[in-house]
Design a protein around this motif. Structure first.
Motif: not given
Length: 90
Positions: A39-63
């Protein structure tokens, strides 16, 4: 319309999240429940860890233990970590 133009249009139409944004995100404590059914849960963004659209899980070689862009404090008191595609405006 080219694929590049279509991607640019979709990106422009996507919501922009910032610190303090109120959002909804799928979340469940039930380990048996398929994540697609959380289900969807509501909340508030409290921290930003990556600036921009550079999040790519494939870079890590793990899930597991992969980086997420946002820290979201759910109204239930739980802190979760999500990327833009995991959020929707409240």
């Amino acid at each position: 319309m080219s694929a590049k133009e279509k991607a640019a249009k979709e990106k422009a139409a996507a919501p922009t999240f910032t610190l303090g944004s109120r959002v909804k995100t799928p979340y469940s404590v039930d380990p048996e429940l398929d994540p697609k059914k959380w289900p969807l849960e509501a909340g508030q963004i409290v921290e930003e860890f990556v600036v921009g659209d550079d999040v790519d899980d494939s870079e890590y070689g793990r899930d597991w233990a992969v980086m997420r862009r946002w820290g979201v404090a759910l109204d239930t008191g739980t802190l979760v970590f999500r990327n833009d595609e995991d959020l929707e405006p409240e």
